[in-house]
Design a protein around this motif. Structure first.
Motif, PDB file in Angstrom:
ATOM      1  N   PHE A  63       0.931  -1.712  -0.096  1.00 44.20           N
ATOM      2  CA  PHE A  63       0.449  -0.538   0.189  1.00 44.20           C
ATOM      3  C   PHE A  63       0.633   1.412   0.043  1.00 44.20           C
ATOM      4  O   PHE A  63      -0.152   2.353   0.001  1.00 44.20           O
ATOM      5  N   ARG A  64       2.116   1.079   0.204  1.00 44.53           N
ATOM      6  CA  ARG A  64       3.547   2.176   0.072  1.00 44.53           C
ATOM      7  C   ARG A  64       2.775   3.136  -1.261  1.00 44.53           C
ATOM      8  O   ARG A  64       2.900   2.678  -1.505  1.00 44.53           O
ATOM      9  N   PRO A  65       3.040   4.273  -1.005  1.00 42.70           N
ATOM     10  CA  PRO A  65       3.561   5.273  -0.658  1.00 42.70           C
ATOM     11  C   PRO A  65       2.815   5.966   1.199  1.00 42.70           C
ATOM     12  O   PRO A  65       2.574   6.600   1.453  1.00 42.70           O
ATOM     13  N   SER A  66       0.960   5.177   0.526  1.00 45.29           N
ATOM     14  CA  SER A  66      -0.125   6.104   1.814  1.00 45.29           C
ATOM     15  C   SER A  66       0.644   5.173   2.815  1.00 45.29           C
ATOM     16  O   SER A  66       1.106   3.591   3.019  1.00 45.29           O
ATOM     17  N   ARG A  67       0.284   5.077   3.686  1.00 49.74           N
ATOM     18  CA  ARG A  67       1.064   4.482   5.336  1.00 49.74           C
ATOM     19  C   ARG A  67      -0.799   4.534   5.905  1.00 49.74           C
ATOM     20  O   ARG A  67      -0.756   3.979   7.025  1.00 49.74           O
ATOM     21  N   LYS A  68      -2.277   4.786   5.347  1.00 45.66           N
ATOM     22  CA  LYS A  68      -3.477   3.784   5.699  1.00 45.66           C
ATOM     23  C   LYS A  68      -3.312   2.376   5.562  1.00 45.66           C
ATOM     24  O   LYS A  68      -2.239   1.467   4.412  1.00 45.66           O
ATOM     25  N   GLY A  69      -4.297   1.841   6.598  1.00 37.72           N
ATOM     26  CA  GLY A  69      -3.577   0.105   6.740  1.00 37.72           C
ATOM     27  C   GLY A  69      -5.004  -0.290   5.137  1.00 37.72           C
ATOM     28  O   GLY A  69      -5.911  -1.430   5.130  1.00 37.72           O
ATOM     29  N   PHE A  70      -5.229   0.425   4.124  1.00 41.68           N
ATOM     30  CA  PHE A  70      -6.507  -0.061   2.857  1.00 41.68           C
ATOM     31  C   PHE A  70      -5.738   0.254   2.040  1.00 41.68           C
ATOM     32  O   PHE A  70      -5.236   1.682   2.009  1.00 41.68           O
ATOM     33  N   MET A  71      -5.975  -0.308   0.703  1.00 41.92           N
ATOM     34  CA  MET A  71      -5.949   0.852  -0.114  1.00 41.92           C
ATOM     35  C   MET A  71      -7.054  -0.109  -1.456  1.00 41.92           C
ATOM     36  O   MET A  71      -8.064  -0.904  -1.500  1.00 41.92           O
ATOM     37  N   PHE A  72      -7.442   0.544  -2.434  1.00 46.83           N
ATOM     38  CA  PHE A  72      -9.024   0.250  -3.082  1.00 46.83           C
ATOM     39  C   PHE A  72      -8.516   0.234  -4.509  1.00 46.83           C
ATOM     40  O   PHE A  72      -7.368   1.053  -5.069  1.00 46.83           O
ATOM     41  N   ASN A  73      -9.315  -0.796  -4.921  1.00 44.93           N
ATOM     42  CA  ASN A  73      -9.102  -0.799  -7.159  1.00 44.93           C
ATOM     43  C   ASN A  73     -10.329  -0.295  -7.984  1.00 44.93           C
ATOM     44  O   ASN A  73     -11.576  -0.542  -7.179  1.00 44.93           O
ATOM     45  N   LEU A  74      -9.836   0.638  -8.949  1.00 42.02           N
ATOM     46  CA  LEU A  74     -10.650   0.583  -9.778  1.00 42.02           C
ATOM     47  C   LEU A  74     -10.749  -0.054 -11.034  1.00 42.02           C
ATOM     48  O   LEU A  74      -9.067   0.159 -11.265  1.00 42.02           O
ATOM     49  N   VAL A  75     -11.791  -0.213 -11.542  1.00 43.57           N
ATOM     50  CA  VAL A  75     -11.506  -0.948 -12.840  1.00 43.57           C
ATOM     51  C   VAL A  75     -11.437   0.337 -14.483  1.00 43.57           C
ATOM     52  O   VAL A  75     -12.760   1.381 -13.603  1.00 43.57           O
ATOM     53  N   VAL A  76     -10.739   0.457 -15.270  1.00 38.70           N
ATOM     54  CA  VAL A  76     -10.869   1.234 -16.334  1.00 38.70           C
ATOM     55  C   VAL A  76     -10.483   0.163 -17.289  1.00 38.70           C
ATOM     56  O   VAL A  76     -10.554  -0.535 -17.548  1.00 38.70           O
ATOM     57  N   ASP A  77     -11.151   1.372 -18.501  1.00 40.46           N
ATOM     58  CA  ASP A  77     -11.037   0.732 -20.073  1.00 40.46           C
ATOM     59  C   ASP A  77      -9.257   1.264 -20.924  1.00 40.46           C
ATOM     60  O   ASP A  77      -9.486   0.679 -21.967  1.00 40.46           O
ATOM     61  N   ASP A  78      -9.132   1.866 -19.909  1.00 42.86           N
ATOM     62  CA  ASP A  78      -7.396   3.056 -20.226  1.00 42.86           C
ATOM     63  C   ASP A  78      -6.325   3.173 -19.695  1.00 42.86           C
ATOM     64  O   ASP A  78      -6.716   4.297 -19.069  1.00 42.86           O
ATOM     65  N   LEU A  79      -5.643   2.347 -18.712  1.00 41.89           N
ATOM     66  CA  LEU A  79      -5.154   2.438 -17.716  1.00 41.89           C
ATOM     67  C   LEU A  79      -3.869   3.751 -18.066  1.00 41.89           C
ATOM     68  O   LEU A  79      -3.861   4.766 -17.147  1.00 41.89           O
TER      69      LEU A  79
END
Length: 123
Positions: A63-79
Motif C-alpha cells: 500500500f506504500r507510499p500511503s500509510r493507511k491500512g487499506f487500498m482500493f482498486n478501480l477498473v478502467v478501460d484505458d490505464l
C-alpha cells in the motif's frame, strides 16, 4: 444456506469528503450522486472484470507510499489515458506498472494520500 454474493460497497473516511468526491468526479469522471457516492453497476464492467477481496499481512508494503491500512482498486478501460489524466491533476502517479495474466495495473495517490490501484482487465 445463506451466502455472500459480492462486494456491496467501499466506504472510507476522508478529511474533506465533499472536496475529495469533487476531485474524483473531475479527474476520474465519476458521476457523484446527490447522496455523495456513486453506484458501479455490474453491467458497466467488461466481462473479464471482477471484485477481489483479500486480507494482506500487517507487514505488507504493497500500500506504500500511503500509510493507511487499506487500498482500493478501480477498473478502467484505458490505464495509460487515466493515469495521464490523473497526472494532469497534480496528484502523485506512481511510476511502476504491472502487466500479466490478469491485465494491466498502475497506481496513484489521491489528494488525501490514499493509494489507488487502477486495473485494466485483459481484453
Amino acid at each position: 444456506m445463506a451466502k455472500i454474493l459480492g462486494l456491496g460497497g467501499l466506504f472510507f473516511k476522508a478529511k474533506r469528503p465533499a472536496q475529495l468526491a469533487k476531485w474524483y468526479a473531475k479527474w476520474l469522471g465519476l458521476a457523484i450522486e446527490d447522496w455523495g457516492g456513486i453506484r458501479f453497476l455490474g453491467s458497466s464492467l467488461p466481462p473479464s472484470a471482477y471484485t477481489v477481496w483479500k486480507p494482506f499481512a500487517a507487514s505488507t508494503d504493497y500500500f506504500r507510499p500511503s500509510r493507511k491500512g487499506f487500498m482500493f482498486n478501480l477498473v478502467v478501460d484505458d490505464l495509460d489515458g487515466m493515469l495521464a489524466r490523473i497526472a494532469d491533476s497534480g496528484a502523485k502517479v506512481l511510476k511502476e506498472r504491472e502487466q500479466g495474466e490478469f491485465g494491466r495495473f498502475g497506481w496513484f495517490v489521491d489528494p488525501e494520500q490514499n493509494k489507488v490501484e487502477l486495473w485494466e482487465p485483459p481484453k
